[in-house]
Design a protein around this motif. Sequence first.
Motif, PDB file in Angstrom:
ATOM      1  N   ASP A 150      -0.300  -3.084  -5.023  1.00  0.00           N
ATOM      2  CA  ASP A 150      -1.343  -3.747  -4.244  1.00  0.00           C
ATOM      3  C   ASP A 150      -0.689  -4.417  -3.032  1.00  0.00           C
ATOM      4  OD1 ASP A 150      -3.454  -5.125  -3.217  1.00  0.00           O
ATOM      5  OD2 ASP A 150      -3.922  -6.254  -5.044  1.00  0.00           O
TER       6      ASP A 150
ATOM      7  N   SER B  17      -1.874  -5.088  -0.174  1.00  0.00           N
ATOM      8  CA  SER B  17      -2.724  -6.070   0.523  1.00  0.00           C
ATOM      9  C   SER B  17      -2.508  -7.463  -0.062  1.00  0.00           C
ATOM     10  CB  SER B  17      -4.201  -5.704   0.387  1.00  0.00           C
ATOM     11  OG  SER B  17      -4.413  -4.441   0.918  1.00  0.00           O
ATOM     12  N   ALA B  18      -2.295  -7.515  -1.378  1.00  0.00           N
ATOM     13  CA  ALA B  18      -2.094  -8.819  -2.025  1.00  0.00           C
ATOM     14  C   ALA B  18      -0.787  -9.438  -1.535  1.00  0.00           C
ATOM     15  CB  ALA B  18      -2.078  -8.645  -3.547  1.00  0.00           C
TER      16      ALA B  18
ATOM     17  N   GLU C 233       1.369   1.464  -0.429  1.00  0.00           N
ATOM     18  CA  GLU C 233       2.439   0.832  -1.235  1.00  0.00           C
ATOM     19  C   GLU C 233       3.615   0.317  -0.393  1.00  0.00           C
ATOM     20  OE1 GLU C 233       3.633   3.184  -4.614  1.00  0.00           O
ATOM     21  OE2 GLU C 233       1.650   2.946  -5.507  1.00  0.00           O
TER      22      GLU C 233
END
Length: 367
Positions: free
Chosen positions: A319, A321-322, A341
């Motif tokens: 993730d 974006s996290a 990724e």
Amino acid sequence: MSDFGHTGFSIDDLPLRDDLRGQAPYGAPQLTVKAVLNTNENPYPPSPELVEAIGRAAAEAAVGLNRYPDREATALRQALADYLGYGVDAANVWAANGSNEILQQILQAFGGPGHKALGFEPSYSMHPIIARGTATEWVSVPRTADFDVDADAAVAAVKEHEPSVVFLTSPNNPTGTALPLATVEAIAAAAPGVVVVDEAYAEFRREGTPSALSLLRTYPNVIVSRTMSKAFAMAGVRLGYLAAHPAVVDALQLVRLPYHLSTVTQAVALTALRYADELLSAVATLRAERDALVDWLRAHGFEVADSDANFVLFGRFPDRSAVFQHLLDQGVLIREVGPPEWLRVTVGTPEEMAIFREALLTATGRA
Ligand SMILES: Cc1ncc(COP(=O)(O)O)c(C=O)c1O
């Protein structure tokens, strides 16, 4: 939001070209945070001496601002040719407002409806966007797993699609990968049209990595695109340029707007070129900082692409974006770009990199 009446009127009500409907504009966030590491700028601002010299040059240019600028930008093109070397002359050089405008002029001249531009992705996201803007069909050919261009596959793709324009980005954005000259040569020999080697990050390449400038004499269809936005630390000036056969420069005259490069831009860029040694002195520091960053990331278990540029692509994050958001929450702005990724970080000052490293360890639970 402007209060312009006509409520409910939107872009959808305009006679926009069908191929532009629903598209998003290019836009890396411009945020004021502790560490701005998302657009591959040089973090070192001009020295007080250079700031003063630029001010003087702009004032001198201002005296004649009632007149249009030198349409041919002769003095500037000569200075850029002198900087490049490789026997390049003013007739081989063309300049515009950033290398993005150079690329746009190339596609205006050689692309357009009924023509194709081909690139090896992941690569610079503006290549397909400029192709779209000039109504040139975009052909995307994947890079190898290690972000390289396979010469045989590239030649086969060029023969299959017969593009008017091929883009080779070296060092590549966002991966940092530089191409061997043999690959560029094989593609130049096979291409029916022009081959643009986008060398925006050329000055950052590692020892022994060649520039396609050495191919210009042999391949009149090769165009090398450069910029003062990166190593030259002059992103705000908007000055990009190319080196190619003079016939290419002649072709671009047919599509460039008259007086496209303002008198002030030409004067400021010429002044910056006179300070080339000073401006480029930070390049060695940034390369060393980059290599140290690659080592540090690997030592902490991240996957990292080899980089010949002033940024590093690293991963992998299920993730991403996290992770990006965690970093931003700590005042570190990087770029969510390239293959899923992976994330890209620009090499900044030692202070900025220390902030980045600490924030990354926190963001990935390694602190
Ligand atoms: C590969 C590549 N080419 C061209 C550019 C455009 O730079 P400029 O228009 O500032 O010269 C960039 C900017 O990020 C880039 O990454």
